[in-house]
Motif scaffolding. Structure first.
Motif, PDB file in Angstrom:
ATOM      1  N   MET A 119      -3.700  13.928  -8.332  1.00 40.22           N
ATOM      2  CA  MET A 119      -3.009  12.797  -7.744  1.00 40.22           C
ATOM      3  C   MET A 119      -3.902  11.943  -6.844  1.00 40.22           C
ATOM      4  O   MET A 119      -3.723  10.731  -6.767  1.00 40.22           O
ATOM      5  CB  MET A 119      -1.835  13.354  -6.931  1.00 40.22           C
ATOM      6  CG  MET A 119      -0.905  12.371  -6.343  1.00 40.22           C
ATOM      7  SD  MET A 119       0.622  13.207  -5.848  1.00 40.22           S
ATOM      8  CE  MET A 119       0.153  13.875  -4.262  1.00 40.22           C
ATOM      9  N   GLY A 120      -4.866  12.559  -6.161  1.00 41.24           N
ATOM     10  CA  GLY A 120      -5.713  11.811  -5.244  1.00 41.24           C
ATOM     11  C   GLY A 120      -6.429  10.688  -5.949  1.00 41.24           C
ATOM     12  O   GLY A 120      -6.464   9.557  -5.490  1.00 41.24           O
ATOM     13  N   LYS A 121      -6.983  11.013  -7.091  1.00 38.87           N
ATOM     14  CA  LYS A 121      -7.741  10.006  -7.814  1.00 38.87           C
ATOM     15  C   LYS A 121      -6.819   9.088  -8.602  1.00 38.87           C
ATOM     16  O   LYS A 121      -6.985   7.888  -8.610  1.00 38.87           O
ATOM     17  CB  LYS A 121      -8.741  10.681  -8.758  1.00 38.87           C
ATOM     18  CG  LYS A 121      -9.398   9.708  -9.718  1.00 38.87           C
ATOM     19  CD  LYS A 121     -10.879   9.798  -9.731  1.00 38.87           C
ATOM     20  CE  LYS A 121     -11.472   8.591 -10.432  1.00 38.87           C
ATOM     21  NZ  LYS A 121     -12.810   8.788 -10.887  1.00 38.87           N
ATOM     22  N   ALA A 168      -1.661   7.361   1.061  1.00 40.74           N
ATOM     23  CA  ALA A 168      -3.014   6.815   0.871  1.00 40.74           C
ATOM     24  C   ALA A 168      -3.052   5.357   1.292  1.00 40.74           C
ATOM     25  O   ALA A 168      -2.119   4.610   1.037  1.00 40.74           O
ATOM     26  CB  ALA A 168      -3.418   6.949  -0.584  1.00 40.74           C
ATOM     27  N   ARG A 169      -4.187   5.007   1.917  1.00 36.16           N
ATOM     28  CA  ARG A 169      -4.317   3.626   2.343  1.00 36.16           C
ATOM     29  C   ARG A 169      -4.899   2.789   1.215  1.00 36.16           C
ATOM     30  O   ARG A 169      -5.909   2.127   1.355  1.00 36.16           O
ATOM     31  CB  ARG A 169      -5.215   3.557   3.564  1.00 36.16           C
ATOM     32  CG  ARG A 169      -4.714   2.529   4.555  1.00 36.16           C
ATOM     33  CD  ARG A 169      -5.474   2.573   5.808  1.00 36.16           C
ATOM     34  NE  ARG A 169      -6.896   2.725   5.555  1.00 36.16           N
ATOM     35  CZ  ARG A 169      -7.789   2.955   6.494  1.00 36.16           C
ATOM     36  NH1 ARG A 169      -7.422   3.055   7.724  1.00 36.16           N
ATOM     37  NH2 ARG A 169      -9.057   3.073   6.215  1.00 36.16           N
ATOM     38  N   LYS A 170      -4.289   2.899   0.049  1.00 32.78           N
ATOM     39  CA  LYS A 170      -4.717   2.002  -1.017  1.00 32.78           C
ATOM     40  C   LYS A 170      -3.509   1.409  -1.714  1.00 32.78           C
ATOM     41  O   LYS A 170      -2.395   1.907  -1.571  1.00 32.78           O
ATOM     42  CB  LYS A 170      -5.676   2.692  -1.996  1.00 32.78           C
ATOM     43  CG  LYS A 170      -5.130   3.842  -2.788  1.00 32.78           C
ATOM     44  CD  LYS A 170      -6.222   4.341  -3.776  1.00 32.78           C
ATOM     45  CE  LYS A 170      -5.751   5.511  -4.594  1.00 32.78           C
ATOM     46  NZ  LYS A 170      -6.771   6.021  -5.511  1.00 32.78           N
ATOM     47  N   ARG A 171      -3.751   0.346  -2.429  1.00 27.00           N
ATOM     48  CA  ARG A 171      -2.660  -0.414  -3.023  1.00 27.00           C
ATOM     49  C   ARG A 171      -1.914   0.394  -4.081  1.00 27.00           C
ATOM     50  O   ARG A 171      -2.499   1.214  -4.789  1.00 27.00           O
ATOM     51  CB  ARG A 171      -3.231  -1.671  -3.675  1.00 27.00           C
ATOM     52  CG  ARG A 171      -3.761  -2.698  -2.677  1.00 27.00           C
ATOM     53  CD  ARG A 171      -2.713  -3.740  -2.341  1.00 27.00           C
ATOM     54  NE  ARG A 171      -2.228  -4.404  -3.544  1.00 27.00           N
ATOM     55  CZ  ARG A 171      -2.848  -5.406  -4.145  1.00 27.00           C
ATOM     56  NH1 ARG A 171      -3.961  -5.888  -3.637  1.00 27.00           N
ATOM     57  NH2 ARG A 171      -2.351  -5.942  -5.235  1.00 27.00           N
ATOM     58  N   TYR A 230       2.215  11.004  -0.207  1.00 33.32           N
ATOM     59  CA  TYR A 230       0.987  10.378  -0.675  1.00 33.32           C
ATOM     60  C   TYR A 230       0.670   9.158   0.198  1.00 33.32           C
ATOM     61  O   TYR A 230       0.737   8.021  -0.236  1.00 33.32           O
ATOM     62  CB  TYR A 230       1.133   9.961  -2.147  1.00 33.32           C
ATOM     63  CG  TYR A 230      -0.160   9.520  -2.804  1.00 33.32           C
ATOM     64  CD1 TYR A 230      -1.163  10.439  -3.085  1.00 33.32           C
ATOM     65  CD2 TYR A 230      -0.387   8.182  -3.129  1.00 33.32           C
ATOM     66  CE1 TYR A 230      -2.353  10.049  -3.669  1.00 33.32           C
ATOM     67  CE2 TYR A 230      -1.575   7.777  -3.722  1.00 33.32           C
ATOM     68  CZ  TYR A 230      -2.550   8.719  -3.989  1.00 33.32           C
ATOM     69  OH  TYR A 230      -3.740   8.328  -4.577  1.00 33.32           O
ATOM     70  N   ARG A 261       0.844  -1.198   0.000  1.00 31.50           N
ATOM     71  CA  ARG A 261       0.000   0.000   0.000  1.00 31.50           C
ATOM     72  C   ARG A 261       0.878   1.246   0.000  1.00 31.50           C
ATOM     73  O   ARG A 261       1.998   1.224   0.496  1.00 31.50           O
ATOM     74  CB  ARG A 261      -0.905   0.017   1.242  1.00 31.50           C
ATOM     75  CG  ARG A 261      -2.076  -0.896   1.117  1.00 31.50           C
ATOM     76  CD  ARG A 261      -3.065  -0.806   2.268  1.00 31.50           C
ATOM     77  NE  ARG A 261      -2.653  -0.025   3.417  1.00 31.50           N
ATOM     78  CZ  ARG A 261      -3.135  -0.251   4.644  1.00 31.50           C
ATOM     79  NH1 ARG A 261      -4.013  -1.195   4.851  1.00 31.50           N
ATOM     80  NH2 ARG A 261      -2.746   0.497   5.649  1.00 31.50           N
ATOM     81  N   GLN A 304      -7.559  -3.416  -9.101  1.00 29.10           N
ATOM     82  CA  GLN A 304      -7.856  -1.986  -9.247  1.00 29.10           C
ATOM     83  C   GLN A 304      -9.304  -1.667  -8.937  1.00 29.10           C
ATOM     84  O   GLN A 304      -9.658  -0.542  -8.683  1.00 29.10           O
ATOM     85  CB  GLN A 304      -7.646  -1.548 -10.697  1.00 29.10           C
ATOM     86  CG  GLN A 304      -6.241  -1.345 -11.137  1.00 29.10           C
ATOM     87  CD  GLN A 304      -6.250  -0.885 -12.593  1.00 29.10           C
ATOM     88  OE1 GLN A 304      -6.881   0.097 -12.956  1.00 29.10           O
ATOM     89  NE2 GLN A 304      -5.562  -1.632 -13.440  1.00 29.10           N
TER      90      GLN A 304
END
Lengths: 371, 549
Positions: free
Chosen positions: A243-245, A170-173, A168, A158, A224
């Motif tokens: 960048m967020g998206k 972010a708690r996403k992969r 960045y 992540r 994804q």
């Protein structure tokens, strides 16, 4: 007025423009020249080019009026009824090869190409460089090391777990955003790249290899979540929402380059273009289905004005000069050439891998992060 | 044209309490005066009626979320040469129709806040041609300013985990639309689940299962629900006990700017991510070449910098074209987008878990007219509607409308006097046998006698008062097909209602020869809504109400 604002939407003007041109061309009272209509089915990323009035003017000068419908390259190769078209112009060589074979076409034209690239942002580049995934190519541009990237994905990494990532968290992969591999050519090109690496740095040439590789790289797509069907939509998100998206997006270099060349300010200072290493070329290949269609192909390949216009849309053409001139003119951070380019698999192998991934989508199998 | 605009305006004023109507109602922006007739209200449509067509007309099946663009779209005729005719449908209902081919030939394009769910339905993508994003709006939590301060969330980074923890401790309450009826609720559910599951990739069954306990905590604080984002915002503005709303950023900013709130909302941008609506104007594959051209013109016009700026200023949505940058009102937070499921099974599982396990259970009372005038087709339609809610409707939207696990359903049939209430309580799992009993009960209804609407409605309220559990969503459905003939009057009921210490909403189904005026008054008095089933199917109206229960 920024010339390019309306580029994506220039289709509206198409009809009116042709009339104007024909009338405008008639000169000293002679009758307007009768234009021969040629219909083509093309990948959607080339539509703005075909709708450009300057492109239409060149064709009109040769007595042609070119009208295009858009469809995904895979669709053009498999399901589109080609009978009503004078040419098919998919975005990849494998699709063109299949059409050529099915239609018994004598030859093809590959007037322009674009390497696959990664649109991203400076903070992301820095974080990935720290993690050893992004490095300098030594050729004046940065690359994303696909082998290291696949390792990162395999571990289910992540963003917030990358060392030293404060930019960045972010708690996403960590996953490149792509389009839906089942419908979109840019994602199929990405599959070709990942497949090459997963196949031990070799082009997939057998069904057995394809099955194994598809299983291994499927999480790149499945994990994804929802992905869009056309390449322009996520690129728009990248440009507008930042960048967020979309921290990293698989694009055609042409998409990014055309925005740079337009100088419309949509490429902001913190945006960066990387190249995957290895990458593949999206070779836009025209398959003529009629003599007029062949003439369109010939003009695209040989007419210098069409080449210059294609470069404006970010494509690299047979003569590198048009592209290089634009790069120099706007001081675009784009390399003169991209090395470490591999070939995509042939149509049947690529199709086999996509079908295998499609089966995984359908089976509802939980995405596995261990290829 | 001006007559038409007036008709629409008159319709809207009259429909203040009738705001939520048949979602299929055809709203003719510019074109359909002739079809509607002078003075016609806006709810002229039936589910099968095709909107008026014409050479410059683009028929769009749309989500009610884009209603606020109507004034702008009216100008598309002069500015872009396209007459936009909008028909509204709920997100899942619309998805049903597009996927099944029901929209082909009747509409040329669709315009929902998102195509994501639709794209997951088998065969649906083949029915869609070009998709053009027009604007974007993330789904967020808006909280009363004082509450946000109290929780220390004012200008401080907050995550969904923080929000869930505070919700679980009942430190605040909020309203949200039903994920089965409206995209804002669905997006929020996806976002919250993705954030709480801690997985980092698109949610699937295992992640949903893992997140369910946390989801229960989060949604224990949900005390207001609705079938549409607009109604939810209205309902919120009219009350003072609910602390906040989960809704589109555009709706939250719009509420703040409306001057209708006693206290402004502080917008919470969760640091772990959001789900964003991108409003794709989508050409249907079935559209003719002429319509394709109109579509191109409209899309281009809507994406011009000036129109984009206007959309931003007047509807608080973020522009999609990079040439126009969002202004200061949208803040500077970088919004992480949470992954959206890419499988139908995961999306459906999520909605099912929410309805049947996670959300607070509902207590639903049906006050049903079984007077003599219901004889024949009408009573049959009523039976069919109850059957559909008992699990017989297997469409996408239908399957999420059934009586839910843990729900308490009370039937109060009436004619000259209220009948005996019959209560069915659905268990936590295996609802089949109870659903079967409800179905049998409905099948046995008979039509005879007079119509004691207000005595019966009052009986419904008495029943609700005597049995309402704390924390349940309690609401009443009143369905009647004619005038009140027996017992007390509306005025009697109104004074009774005002004296009640605990209030419940009544959702009114207008059917047959209903007294529209009086029905509207009931909805307005109780903060409910009316659903017009005079020209459409009764079952469709019942189904739509489910989003509010």
């Amino acid at each position: 007025m920024k010339r390019w604002i309306g580029v994506g939407l220039a289709l509206l003007l198409g009809g009116a423009v042709v009339v104007a041109l024909v009338v405008g061309n008639r000169g000293g009272g002679t009758k307007p020249r009768e234009l021969t209509l040629v219909r083509g089915v093309i990948g959607s990323e080339k539509k703005p080019f075909f709708d450009d009035q300057r492109v239409r003017a060149v064709f009109a000068g040769h007595g042609l009026r070119v009208e295009v419908d858009t469809a995904g390259s895979r669709q053009i190769a498999s399901s589109v009824d080609l009978k009503k078209y004078g040419f098919a112009f998919p975005s990849s060589a494998p699709a063109a090869e299949k059409i050529k074979r099915d239609q018994g076409a004598g030859r093809t034209f590959a007037p322009f190409s674009s390497p696959m690239a990664i649109a991203t942002f400076k903070p992301i580049v820095d974080v990935l460089a720290k993690a050893g995934v992004v490095r300098d190519s030594g050729q004046g541009y940065q690359v994303l090391d696909m082998r290291k990237y696949l390792d990162l994905v395999a571990k289910g990494t992540r963003w917030d777990k990358l060392p030293g990532n404060t930019a960045y968290p972010a708690r996403k992969r960590v996953l490149l955003t792509t389009t839906d591999v089942r419908t979109s050519n840019s994602a199929a090109m990405y599959l070709s790249i990942a497949g090459y690496v997963a196949n031990g740095d070799d082009v997939v040439t057998s069904t057995a290899q394809g099955a194994k590789v598809a299983q291994a790289v499927a999480p790149l797509f499945l994990d994804q979540g929802y992905s869009e069907t056309s390449t322009e939509a996520p690129f728009e998100d990248y440009l507008s929402l930042g960048m967020g998206k979309t921290p990293m997006l698989m694009v055609y270099e042409a998409q990014y380059a055309s925005r740079l060349f337009a100088g419309d300010g949509s490429i902001r200072p913190d945006m960066r273009l990387l190249y995957p290493s290895p990458t593949v070329l999206s070779k836009h290949t025209l398959v003529p289905l009629s003599p007029q269609g062949a003439e369109v192909g010939r003009l695209l390949q040989e007419d210098p004005e069409l080449g210059r216009l294609a470069a404006l849309y970010g494509f690299r053409t047979a003569s590198a000069k048009a592209f290089d001139d634009l790069v120099a003119k706007v001081k675009a951070p784009l390399p003169a050439s991209v090395i470490d380019v591999v070939e995509p698999p042939d149509y049947d192998r690529l199709e086999g891998m996509i079908t295998a991934i499609d089966r995984l989508y359908r089976s509802g199998a939980a995405p596995s992060s261990t290829p | 044209m001006s007559g038409d605009v007036q008709a629409a305006r008159a319709g809207r004023t009259r429909s203040h309490a009738l705001r939520v109507r048949r979602m299929l109602s055809v709203l003719a922006l510019l074109a359909a005066t002739a079809a509607c007739g002078a003075g016609a209200s806006t709810d002229t449509g039936s589910p099968t009626a095709a909107p008026a067509d014409g050479p410059k007309v683009l028929r769009i099946l749309a989500g009610s979320e884009i209603k606020d663009l109507e004034p702008l779209l009216k100008r598309a005729e002069d500015a872009a040469g396209v007459r936009v005719v909008l028909s509204y449908a709920g997100t899942l209902d619309g998805a049903d129709r597009v996927a099944s081919g029901g929209a082909d030939g009747k509409y040329d394009a669709t315009w929902f806040s998102s195509n994501r769910y639709l794209s997951l339905i088998d065969g649906a993508t083949a029915r869609l041609s070009t998709q053009t994003k027009i604007m974007v709006s993330p789904v967020l939590l808006g909280l009363k300013a004082s509450k946000a301060r109290e929780l220390g969330w004012d200008g401080k980074p907050v995550t969904w985990n923080d929000i869930a923890a505070a919700a679980s401790a009942r430190k605040f309450t909020f309203g949200m639309t039903s994920p089965a009826a409206s995209n804002s609720g669905f997006s929020a559910l996806v976002g919250v689940t993705a954030a709480l599951s801690d997985a980092g990739e698109a949610v699937d069954k295992p992640q949903i299962e893992a997140a369910t306990p946390k989801l229960k905590q989060f949604f224990s604080a949900q005390t207001l629900t609705a079938g549409s984002s607009g109604w939810l915002a209205d309902a919120y503005a009219k009350q003072g006990t609910v602390d906040g709303l989960v809704n589109y950023e555009s709706v939250l900013l719009g509420l703040n700017a409306s001057g209708r709130l006693a206290e402004p909302l502080t917008l919470i941008y969760p640091g772990d991510g959001v789900v964003t609506a991108d409003y794709p104007l989508t050409l249907l594959s079935s559209a003719t070449p002429d319509k394709k051209e109109l579509y191109g013109k409209l899309a281009a016009w809507l994406r011009g910098p000036e129109v984009q700026r206007e959309i931003m200023t007047t509807t608080y949505r973020r522009p999609i074209v990079p040439e126009v940058r969002p202004d200061r009102r949208f803040g500077s937070a970088s919004l992480v987008e949470l992954p959206f499921p890419n499988r139908r099974s995961a999306a459906d599982e999520l909605i099912g878990v929410y309805l049947n396990q996670v959300r607070r259970p509902s207590r639903t009372l049906f006050v049903l007219d079984t007077s003599g005038s219901m004889e024949g087709d009408r009573i049959d339609a009523l039976k069919q509607a109850l059957t559909a809610l008992s699990g017989a409707d297997t469409s996408v939207s239908g399957s999420f409308s059934r009586f839910r696990d843990r729900e308490t359903v009370t039937m109060i049939p009436f004619n000259s006097a209220p009948g005996t209430p019959q209560t069915f309580t659905l268990p936590e799992r295996d609802p089949g046998p109870t659903l079967q009993r409800i179905r049998s009960y409905g099948e046995a209804l008979e039509a005879r006698g007079g119509t004691a609407i207000f005595d019966s409605l009052r009986a419904g309220y008495e029943q609700a008062r005597s049995s309402a559990g704390s924390g349940d969503f309690t609401s009443i459905v009143l369905m009647t097909d004619g005038d009140n003939t027996d017992g007390s009057s509306y005025e009697d009921f109104a004074s009774y209602y005002r004296s009640l210490p605990v209030k419940f909403r009544t959702f009114v189904v207008i059917f047959g020869d209903s007294n529209v005026n009086e029905m509207g008054k009931i909805a307005q008095l109780t903060g409910g809504a009316t659903f017009d089933a005079r020209s459409g199917a009764l079952a469709a109206a019942f189904k739509e109400i489910r989003g509010y229960q």
